[in-house]
Design a protein around this motif. Sequence first.
Motif, PDB file in Angstrom:
ATOM      1  N   LYS A   1      -5.928  21.655   4.968  1.00 42.24           N
ATOM      2  CA  LYS A   1      -5.589  22.401   3.681  1.00 42.24           C
ATOM      3  C   LYS A   1      -6.164  21.584   2.517  1.00 42.24           C
ATOM      4  N   ASN A   2      -5.913  22.214   1.550  1.00 40.21           N
ATOM      5  CA  ASN A   2      -6.473  21.474   0.223  1.00 40.21           C
ATOM      6  C   ASN A   2      -5.348  20.575  -0.313  1.00 40.21           C
ATOM      7  N   GLN A   3      -5.830  19.261  -0.428  1.00 39.51           N
ATOM      8  CA  GLN A   3      -4.859  18.301  -0.700  1.00 39.51           C
ATOM      9  C   GLN A   3      -5.596  16.973  -1.357  1.00 39.51           C
ATOM     10  N   LEU A   4      -4.975  16.356  -2.013  1.00 39.75           N
ATOM     11  CA  LEU A   4      -5.313  14.810  -2.614  1.00 39.75           C
ATOM     12  C   LEU A   4      -4.519  14.171  -1.913  1.00 39.75           C
ATOM     13  N   VAL A   5      -5.283  12.894  -1.450  1.00 36.79           N
ATOM     14  CA  VAL A   5      -4.599  11.687  -0.636  1.00 36.79           C
ATOM     15  C   VAL A   5      -5.082  10.551  -1.353  1.00 36.79           C
ATOM     16  N   THR A   6      -3.820  10.009  -2.013  1.00 30.27           N
ATOM     17  CA  THR A   6      -4.062   8.705  -2.802  1.00 30.27           C
ATOM     18  C   THR A   6      -3.603   7.637  -2.043  1.00 30.27           C
TER      19      THR A   6
ATOM     20  N   THR B   1       0.806  -1.416   0.003  1.00 31.58           N
ATOM     21  CA  THR B   1       0.007   0.126  -0.213  1.00 31.58           C
ATOM     22  C   THR B   1       0.769   1.263  -0.083  1.00 31.58           C
ATOM     23  N   ILE B   2       0.502   2.079  -1.091  1.00 30.21           N
ATOM     24  CA  ILE B   2       1.582   3.418  -1.109  1.00 30.21           C
ATOM     25  C   ILE B   2       0.445   4.610  -1.023  1.00 30.21           C
ATOM     26  N   VAL B   3       0.817   5.666  -0.186  1.00 29.00           N
ATOM     27  CA  VAL B   3       0.101   6.676   0.158  1.00 29.00           C
ATOM     28  C   VAL B   3       0.804   8.065  -0.470  1.00 29.00           C
ATOM     29  N   THR B   4       0.256   8.837  -1.259  1.00 30.83           N
ATOM     30  CA  THR B   4       0.764   9.979  -1.728  1.00 30.83           C
ATOM     31  C   THR B   4      -0.016  11.023  -1.436  1.00 30.83           C
ATOM     32  N   ARG B   5       0.438  12.216  -1.219  1.00 37.28           N
ATOM     33  CA  ARG B   5      -0.143  13.396  -1.059  1.00 37.28           C
ATOM     34  C   ARG B   5       0.257  14.572  -1.798  1.00 37.28           C
ATOM     35  N   THR B   6      -0.792  15.216  -2.534  1.00 42.00           N
ATOM     36  CA  THR B   6      -0.475  16.453  -3.279  1.00 42.00           C
ATOM     37  C   THR B   6      -1.258  17.547  -3.139  1.00 42.00           C
ATOM     38  N   GLU B   7      -0.960  18.796  -3.188  1.00 42.11           N
ATOM     39  CA  GLU B   7      -1.682  20.034  -3.160  1.00 42.11           C
ATOM     40  C   GLU B   7      -2.503  20.022  -4.301  1.00 42.11           C
ATOM     41  N   ILE B   8      -3.665  20.686  -3.899  1.00 38.10           N
ATOM     42  CA  ILE B   8      -4.756  20.798  -5.050  1.00 38.10           C
ATOM     43  C   ILE B   8      -5.217  22.304  -4.716  1.00 38.10           C
ATOM     44  N   ALA B   9      -6.236  22.698  -5.686  1.00 38.05           N
ATOM     45  CA  ALA B   9      -6.763  24.235  -5.510  1.00 38.05           C
ATOM     46  C   ALA B   9      -8.198  23.966  -6.032  1.00 38.05           C
ATOM     47  N   PRO B  10      -8.973  24.902  -5.557  1.00 32.57           N
ATOM     48  CA  PRO B  10     -10.503  25.038  -5.792  1.00 32.57           C
ATOM     49  C   PRO B  10     -10.561  25.242  -7.214  1.00 32.57           C
ATOM     50  N   VAL B  11     -11.739  25.200  -7.980  1.00 33.26           N
ATOM     51  CA  VAL B  11     -11.948  25.825  -9.234  1.00 33.26           C
ATOM     52  C   VAL B  11     -12.569  27.229  -8.706  1.00 33.26           C
TER      53      VAL B  11
END
Length: 221
Positions: free
Chosen positions: A117-122, A58-68
């Motif tokens: 914070k705004n982020q995408l956790v995969t 299992t691999i977890v990655t976090r990247t910042e995202i922004a609202p539309v």
Amino acid sequence: MIFLLLTVSVLAFFLCWNLIPNQKVSNVTGVFFAILSILSVLAMMGNFKYHFGMEQQTIVTRTEIAPVKQMMILKQPVGTDGSEQAVIYNKKASQKKPTVAKPAMDTKNVIKENASKNQLVTKGTYWVYKNDFYKALFGFAQKHELIKQTKTFEVENGVLVMTPDQAKQFGAKMKAEAKAMQKNPKMSDAQKQKLTKKYAAEFQKASKSTIYGTTFTKSCS
């Protein structure tokens, strides 16, 4: 490497069986390379069908995202029951065309509101090779394989989460409110921003839409 090993063992079997004059040596080496050829084929079948030499990781990655449009994340229910959803967001604040994350057989999209914070956790589960030996042996035959993954879109408090239809309604309401604010010349920019946030919060709280025969509310945490 497994393809090379199979090719060499088959060729060696043929040469040993037919070209070595000493019958005993020919039989022994021929049987050895025949067994090696069979084991190579079985290993290949085991790798392709049963992931021999691999393990789940299992691999977890976090990247910042922004609202539309700097204030919203959009969600669109998919399927007959609306249990799955596509998520529309920006990877960067300067992005002009939003990114659409669609659900799939191996991918589930989830939105978590009121985050820090705004982020995408995969969070993805993959078949990976146990060690470098198996990677070298089967690496050209089969790469790392995704089993399943969950994409959690974490959004800050104050970011609106709504469907595209709700976003259109919100846009129309904001245009009407902007005209009303323009008629009040005494209102400062700070007051206008505060009032806009107030309208957004009220709209977010009251937003409801009937989709696919069910009541779909703003929250989907």
